[in-house]
Design an enzyme around this catalytic site. Structure first.
Site, mmCIF file in Angstrom:
data_model
loop_
_atom_site.group_PDB
_atom_site.id
_atom_site.type_symbol
_atom_site.label_atom_id
_atom_site.label_comp_id
_atom_site.label_asym_id
_atom_site.label_seq_id
_atom_site.Cartn_x
_atom_site.Cartn_y
_atom_site.Cartn_z
ATOM 1 N N SER A 195 53.018 101.851 49.558
ATOM 2 C CA SER A 195 53.401 102.600 50.745
ATOM 3 C C SER A 195 52.288 103.556 51.150
ATOM 4 C CB SER A 195 54.681 103.394 50.440
ATOM 5 O OG SER A 195 55.014 104.220 51.525
ATOM 6 N N THR A 233 55.594 93.329 66.336
ATOM 7 C CA THR A 233 54.248 93.771 66.700
ATOM 8 C C THR A 233 53.741 94.769 65.664
ATOM 9 O OG1 THR A 233 54.781 93.436 69.010
ATOM 10 C CG2 THR A 233 52.888 94.853 68.549
ATOM 11 N N CYS A 322 63.886 111.287 47.741
ATOM 12 C CA CYS A 322 64.595 110.287 48.527
ATOM 13 C C CYS A 322 66.109 110.446 48.335
ATOM 14 C CB CYS A 322 64.147 108.882 48.123
ATOM 15 S SG CYS A 322 62.381 108.654 48.283
HETATM 16 N N1 PLP Z 1 59.351 103.099 45.665
HETATM 17 C C1 PLP Z 1 59.045 104.270 45.083
HETATM 18 C C2 PLP Z 1 58.701 104.294 43.636
HETATM 19 C C3 PLP Z 1 59.056 105.451 45.833
HETATM 20 O O1 PLP Z 1 58.755 106.605 45.242
HETATM 21 C C4 PLP Z 1 59.402 105.385 47.199
HETATM 22 C C5 PLP Z 1 59.494 106.619 48.008
HETATM 23 O O2 PLP Z 1 59.686 107.699 47.491
HETATM 24 C C6 PLP Z 1 59.684 104.134 47.767
HETATM 25 C C7 PLP Z 1 59.654 103.017 46.958
HETATM 26 C C8 PLP Z 1 60.015 103.983 49.206
HETATM 27 O O3 PLP Z 1 58.846 104.022 50.002
HETATM 28 P P1 PLP Z 1 58.936 104.364 51.544
HETATM 29 O O4 PLP Z 1 59.269 105.831 51.636
HETATM 30 O O5 PLP Z 1 57.580 104.058 52.087
HETATM 31 O O6 PLP Z 1 59.983 103.511 52.139
#
Ligand code: PLP
Length: 378
Positions: A195, A233, A322
């Site tokens: 990411s 796109t 998250c």
């Molecule tokens: N995987 C891990 C280990 C992460 O820490 C995160 C985000 O905190 C993600 C996936 C998700 O990535 P994105 O925020 O780009 O959707």
């Protein structure tokens, strides 16, 4: 005193060199990469240049990389793109929700899922994965570095186990990319997610690398973008930013950036241990990503500490960002065997590449004062 940001695992700022690389693609050099005219060809060239930059960071071939909207989509594409009803999937309990919730959704579609645990240090062992393998195991998904503790997983050994059982190995490298050197051949993985916003490029863009020959069914249906793997796109400025960030990360890794950052992180932990007391480091006894410090602070509720620190100018996170707003203790810390109280008193400091010794000293002062105050109230 300025504000100090120690939440790089939640997101990072776009660094100037990345911003500068992106800048022309908002207007001067705009274009739809599918268009045949010069504007379109310019955008197409920029995307392919970024694909090359990213490929060089992980030792991949550029055409094997698919650009996505971020880590979540990359994880989902890896799992949904490969698995079919009747297949078996093995995931670890310390995965990000982007993998765990995708696995649960697949389970409802007729894919069997086994969730394997980790040890007290947050490490998933290859023999635990081996025990979970079945004749129809099609994929094993274990992350490279954990977002909460930084614990680096023995992916090489886990990949060997997966391959012995004729399964593919997907690794979520969102928190590893740009922090540890990644060579897909050495790791022996088959699919890898990353990411941009965890590596000093913008939010809303990411990539999935899938070894040549792996058939990935698209999740989005529409145009034939990204070799028919991901319709829509392309986000040209974002992709250009990710490419530049990959180039910057490669240079930073080569210059010994991780060792320097780990020294700062270790100093920070030592100061806090001495001054604050009652501090334990989650995943201390195992290699960790250079920027991450997950600390249990005895007698303090993580939520209160995060809020106090924020008011005092220090941004950190309690558990995974998250999941902020969620009341439950972190699923990662619980999987490691921490009890509810231990998990609830854990906070995550995640340093940025450009965090300084001065930041560390100031942050340590702030944390010491905040913990003393919270303990005195309790
Ligand atoms: N995987 C891990 C280990 C992460 O820490 C995160 C985000 O905190 C993600 C996936 C998700 O990535 P994105 O925020 O780009 O959707």
């Amino acid at each position: 005193m300025g504000r100090i940001y120690m939440d790089a695992n939640a997101t990072t700022p776009v660094i100037p060199a990345v911003l500068e690389a992106m800048q022309p693609f908002w207007n001067d050099r705009f274009g739809n990469a599918s268009a045949v005219h010069g504007f379109g060809r310019g955008a197409r060239g920029a995307i392919e240049g970024s694909r090359d930059q990213l490929a060089r960071l992980i030792g991949a071939r550029a055409p094997e990389i698919t650009f996505t909207s971020g880590g979540t989509e990359s994880d989902n594409l890896a799992l949904f793109g490969v698995l079919r009803p009747g297949d078996h999937l093995v995931v670890s309990l310390i995965e990000h929700d982007a993998v765990l919730h995708a696995a649960s959704a697949l389970e409802r579609e007729g894919i069997a899922v086994t969730r394997v645990g980790c040890d007290r240090n947050g490490v998933v062992h290859a023999d635990t994965v081996a025990e979970a393998m079945r004749p129809n195991t099609r994929m094993v998904s274990v992350m490279l570095a954990n977002n909460e503790t930084g614990a680096i997983q023995p992916i090489q050994a886990i990949a060997e186990v997966a391959h012995r059982g004729n399964a593919l190995l997907h690794t979520d490298a969102v928190q590893a990319c740009g922090k540890i050197p990644i060579d897909i051949a050495e790791l022996g993985v088959d699919l890898l997610s990353l990411s941009a916003h965890k590596m000093y490029a913008p939010q809303g863009v990411g990539a999935l690398w899938a070894r040549k020959g792996i058939e990935l069914a698209p999740m989005l249906h529409g145009g034939s973008h990204e070799r028919r793997r991901r319709a829509g796109t392309e986000n040209v400025p974002g992709i250009v930013g990710l490419g530049k960030a990959a180039e910057m990360a490669k240079a930073w890794l080569a210059e010994g950036g991780p060792a320097q950052l780990a020294t700062l992180r270790d100093t920070f932990e030592t100061i806090l241990r001495e001054r604050v007391g009652g501090i334990a480091i989650n995943s201390e006894a195992t290699p960790r990503a250079c920027n991450t410090a997950s600390l249990r602070v005895e007698g303090v509720e993580a939520e209160s500490l995060v809020i106090s620190l924020d008011m005092m100018g220090l941004a950190i996170s309690g558990g995974s960002a998250c999941q902020s707003g969620a009341i439950e203790a972190s699923h990662v810390l619980r999987a490691m065997g921490l009890d509810d109280a231990e998990a609830r008193s854990s906070v995550r400091f995640s340093l940025m590449r450009h965090t300084t010794a001065d930041d560390i000293a100031q942050a340590a002062e702030i944390v010491t004062a905040a913990v003393q105050r919270l303990r005195s109230i309790a």
